[in-house]
Write a protein that holds these residues in place. Structure first.
Motif: not given
Ligand code: NDP
Length: 342
Positions: A14, A16, A39-40, A44, A62, A83, A104, A132, A171
């Motif tokens: 969960l 952005r 989610s971790g 939230k 997870y 990724n 992606k 998309r 990350w």
């Molecule tokens: P964020 O950092 O905002 O979110 C990633 C989420 O992954 C975190 O909030 C967390 O969720 C979970 N998570 C679990 N383990 C980890 C870790 N070790 N470090 C960081 N986060 C972790 O990233 P985005 O949402 O921007 O990106 C996520 C994916 O979506 C990527 O693959 C990115 O390339 C892709 N993306 C695609 C877009 C598009 O237009 N199609 C636009 C932006 C991103 P929680 O707190 O719930 O555990």
């Protein structure tokens, strides 16, 4: 479809993209709906579950991902994690019989992409990569114009995906978690557009990378990647991707008889398409009016249709693998300072 017949998705991670785009889109989908969260952050996730009417017992950490196995409402997962985690969660989803729509870039290596494809194929499950733009209407109109010969033989694509990044999330600046910098994150859109617009596969690439010296963010990954792909027909695609430049997301495609400009091609909304054609001595210009639709909802509904009908997605895992192999060649070309075959 009535909600109870729609394909149920569990959203994994969960961050952005999940909170700002995927979940709001899922709520608008005609064939899909959100039914579970992983989610971790339990706090939230509980809040988000309430917001989207998801049962509290369909929210997991997870480590408890495998509990989705017995939840009949969950048919597919949407993986919105960093990724490098896409492979693990694709394999875990396949092992419990759930279809996979992954963000992606598909993964951080060709080996991981191949393993994801194999895992879903073995389990007879659909695997789709969230490209998309291939579901967005103005991009589709551009692809149609390119492929139907409206521009004549294609010569050049000039594409840019540029943004000015701040300090986080961390990350994205880790090679291990992200696989690279601007190239896999946003340059990928230019690369994928070059392949879909031309309908060809590139045979050679030259590239240059740049990272500002002394900037901590770019110790492991590139800030900017510029590359040129050469295609068998002679078509050349030039692309710029950067975390350090403001703020273009457009492409121009030029052929013998015409060209098109798609402004904000890679943005979440607001695409503006113009077509220019030679007509005798005169040029004509046309700006097709398309009714705006949510491209994330179109993408997810496509996956839902594939799940319901047992069809192969338009952007399957193989598409992600192909792009990864090309990105690996782009990285090599930049490192070695000479053109690389693909
Ligand atoms: P964020 O950092 O905002 O979110 C990633 C989420 O992954 C975190 O909030 C967390 O969720 C979970 N998570 C679990 N383990 C980890 C870790 N070790 N470090 C960081 N986060 C972790 O990233 P985005 O949402 O921007 O990106 C996520 C994916 O979506 C990527 O693959 C990115 O390339 C892709 N993306 C695609 C877009 C598009 O237009 N199609 C636009 C932006 C991103 P929680 O707190 O719930 O555990």
């Amino acid at each position: 479809l009535p909600p109870e017949e729609r394909v149920g998705f569990a959203v994994i991670g969960l961050g952005r993209i999940a909170l700002e785009q995927v979940l709001p889109a899922l709520a608008q989908c005609r064939l899909a709906r959100p039914v579970a969260l992983v989610s971790g952050s339990a706090e939230k996730a509980a809040l988000v579950a309430r917001q989207y009417g998801i049962r509290p017992d369909a929210v997991h950490g997870y480590e408890a991902f495998e509990r989705l196995r017995d939840d009949q409402a969950v048919q597919a997962v949407y993986i919105a994690l960093p990724n490098a985690m896409h492979r693990e969660f694709t394999e875990r989803a396949a092992a419990i019989g759930k279809h996979v729509l992954t963000e992606k870039p598909m993964a951080t290596s060709a080996e991981d992409c191949a393993a994801m494809i194999a895992a879903c194929a073995r389990a007879n499950l659909r695997l789709m990569v969230a490209y998309r733009c291939q579901y967005e209407q103005a991009n589709r109109a551009a692809i149609r114009a390119a492929q139907t010969g409206a521009l004549g033989r294609l010569r050049f694509l000039h594409a840019a995906n540029l943004q000015s990044n701040g300090p986080g999330p961390q990350w994205r600046y880790s090679r291990r978690l992200a696989g690279g910098g601007a190239l896999p994150d946003i340059g990928l859109y230019c690369l994928n557009a070059a392949r879909t617009l031309s309908g060809e596969e590139p045979v050679e690439v030259s590239a240059q990378a740049y990272s500002p010296p002394g900037d901590e963010r770019y110790r492991e990954v590139e800030e900017s990647m510029s590359f040129t792909l050469r295609f068998p027909s002679g078509f050349l695609a030039q692309a710029q991707s950067s975390y350090g430049a403001y703020q273009e997301k457009s492409f121009r495609l030029s052929g013998e008889r015409g060209s098109l400009l798609l402004e904000d091609a890679f943005a979440y909304r607001g695409q503006r398409l113009r077509l220019f054609r030679r007509d005798g001595e005169q040029g004509t210009e046309e700006a097709p009016q398309l009714r705006p639709r949510n491209q994330f909802a179109l993408e997810i509904d496509h996956m839902a249709r594939c799940v319901r009908e047992g069809r192969r997605p338009h952007t399957p895992g193989e598409e992600g693998l192909r792009d990864q192999v090309i990105m690996d060649a782009i990285q090599r070309a930049a490192e070695r300072g000479r053109p690389e075959p693909i």
